[in-house]
Design an enzyme around this catalytic site. Sequence first.
Site, PDB file in Angstrom:
ATOM      1  N   TYR A 170      -2.341 -13.185   7.967  1.00 43.17           N
ATOM      2  CA  TYR A 170      -0.923 -12.965   7.696  1.00 43.17           C
ATOM      3  C   TYR A 170      -0.018 -13.800   8.590  1.00 43.17           C
ATOM      4  CZ  TYR A 170      -1.431  -8.950   4.537  1.00 43.17           C
ATOM      5  OH  TYR A 170      -1.697  -8.138   3.471  1.00 43.17           O
ATOM      6  N   LYS A 220     -16.751  -9.687   8.594  1.00 41.46           N
ATOM      7  CA  LYS A 220     -17.549 -10.581   7.746  1.00 41.46           C
ATOM      8  C   LYS A 220     -18.256 -11.542   8.689  1.00 41.46           C
ATOM      9  CE  LYS A 220     -18.828 -12.217   3.701  1.00 41.46           C
ATOM     10  NZ  LYS A 220     -19.738 -11.478   2.805  1.00 41.46           N
ATOM     11  N   ASP A 252     -17.701  -6.660   2.361  1.00 38.80           N
ATOM     12  CA  ASP A 252     -18.059  -6.529   0.936  1.00 38.80           C
ATOM     13  C   ASP A 252     -18.880  -5.267   0.697  1.00 38.80           C
ATOM     14  OD1 ASP A 252     -20.061  -7.729   2.445  1.00 38.80           O
ATOM     15  OD2 ASP A 252     -20.596  -9.256   0.961  1.00 38.80           O
ATOM     16  N   ASP A 276      -5.763  -4.316   4.511  1.00 43.06           N
ATOM     17  CA  ASP A 276      -4.824  -4.238   3.383  1.00 43.06           C
ATOM     18  C   ASP A 276      -5.589  -3.910   2.106  1.00 43.06           C
ATOM     19  OD1 ASP A 276      -2.360  -4.629   1.930  1.00 43.06           O
ATOM     20  OD2 ASP A 276      -3.164  -6.573   1.290  1.00 43.06           O
ATOM     21  N   ASP A 280      -5.954   0.077  -0.043  1.00 41.03           N
ATOM     22  CA  ASP A 280      -5.582   0.325  -1.442  1.00 41.03           C
ATOM     23  C   ASP A 280      -6.784   0.881  -2.204  1.00 41.03           C
ATOM     24  OD1 ASP A 280      -3.006  -0.720  -1.036  1.00 41.03           O
ATOM     25  OD2 ASP A 280      -3.016  -1.782  -2.956  1.00 41.03           O
TER      26      ASP A 280
HETATM   27  C1  IPM Z   1       0.988  -3.174   2.665  1.00 41.97           C
HETATM   28  C2  IPM Z   1       1.613  -4.124   1.683  1.00 41.97           C
HETATM   29  C3  IPM Z   1       2.170  -5.326   2.438  1.00 41.97           C
HETATM   30  C4  IPM Z   1       1.007  -6.023   3.123  1.00 41.97           C
HETATM   31  C5  IPM Z   1       2.961  -6.318   1.568  1.00 41.97           C
HETATM   32  C6  IPM Z   1       4.134  -5.636   0.880  1.00 41.97           C
HETATM   33  C7  IPM Z   1       3.416  -7.500   2.348  1.00 41.97           C
HETATM   34  O1  IPM Z   1       0.674  -4.485   0.726  1.00 41.97           O
HETATM   35  O2  IPM Z   1       1.682  -2.705   3.583  1.00 41.97           O
HETATM   36  O3  IPM Z   1      -0.199  -2.881   2.535  1.00 41.97           O
HETATM   37  O4  IPM Z   1       0.315  -6.838   2.514  1.00 41.97           O
HETATM   38  O5  IPM Z   1       0.771  -5.730   4.289  1.00 41.97           O
HETATM   39 MG    MG Z   2      -1.155  -3.481   0.840  1.00 42.14          MG
END
Ligand code: IPM
Ligand code: MG
Length: 408
Positions: A170, A220, A252, A276, A280
């Site tokens: 990032y 990884k 993975d 990240d 999710d």
């Molecule tokens: C998160 C989001 C952010 C990230 C985006 C909105 C930049 O996906 O907080 O997980 O990738 O960190």
């Molecule tokens: Mg995210």
Amino acid sequence: MASLRRPPRTRADPKVTDSATAAGGVPAGTTYKLVVVPGDGIGPEVILAGRRVIETAGRLFGFGVEWQEVLIGGVAIDAYGVPMRDSDMAVCAASNAIYFGSIGDPKYDDPKAKIRPEQALLGLRKGLSLYANLRPVTVHPCLQASSPLRPELLAGVDMMIVRELTGGLYFGKPSEQRTTSAGREVVDTLAYTEHEIKRVVKLAFELARGRRKKLTSVDKANVLSSSRLWRTIVEETKAEFPDVTVEHRLVDSCAMLLVQKPAMFDVLVTENLFGDILSDEASVLAGSLGMLPSASMGERRTAYGVFGLYEPIHGSAPDIAGKDIANPLATIMSGAMMLRWSLRQPAAADAIEAAVTAVLNDGYRTSDLMPSAGSGTTGLRPVGTQAMGRAVVAALVGAGSATRAGAR
Ligand code: IPM
Ligand code: MG
């Protein structure tokens, strides 16, 4: 960092207090200076619900909140031409904590765009050194039907994902597209210093120590140099935490285990992009992305705790914005995390979490939480964003009066 150990939970026992010491040492009547960033898309709706819950908790537990609202994200590009003004960054830095909705707007999605809403969020994380992002994943038993996974896989799921937040891909430089005689080329850089890895790994060990004492470090290392240093530092740090069991998993294979055997995880620690993605994925266990809160914390201490930014992990969901259908529970639970970690109001945090559990048990569901067809919806009460927020407020107030009545 013993202060980062999770205070013991009393989910079923929300306490209404008015004595000066009951809030963990914060004098009754304390007024916190909180920055609120509604942001883009569904951000303003979920933040409105969250603010009402925090204000109610304040009335019940004897603290006040002075909100300072700032425009950050796409709304700031619209208003000021930049995703975040320096003066707003300064306001954030001077607060006790930041309550953040979501940012992102498809109208700035053009890959050629130089100014994007997300730059503000990354700027806040980096500028305020919020290096550790805590993403707890728990499954409310009554939401098992909301997850596509079989209920027997979800039993006992209770993990804390610790995502490194100010390094890695990032932020590594160079990160750019170039044109050479051979055509276009592009580079992103995955860079970490020893210090950056060590501090987040240590914090994850601390958290594991206050929980089930198991740490999974995700990397990884079979391919990436950065992962090999990460793994080495985890191994070196282990000696300071002999009571914590450590395992290393490749990202993975970890992605597979998260849906195959999710209950095996306690604390997971990993670099920025892996965290990240995995968080999710893990939200599927909780029934919806709308159920996952987060805390982003740094080294700075305030008068009340660790300085931090609190936000749901979901994005701005522009497709459902303005329709009063978004799930506010991740934002409401992010508020509970803020009360616990940054404002030293653990009883209020516990009470909010208990109120969320109560409304779910009572059948309240935003549309993302409705079970898939065929799973049965008897007894469920479909609600919109603000109605869900009001249900949490009512449960909070109800639990408070029940406690008062019991004490009489
Ligand atoms: C998160 C989001 C952010 C990230 C985006 C909105 C930049 O996906 O907080 O997980 O990738 O960190
Ligand atoms: Mg995210």
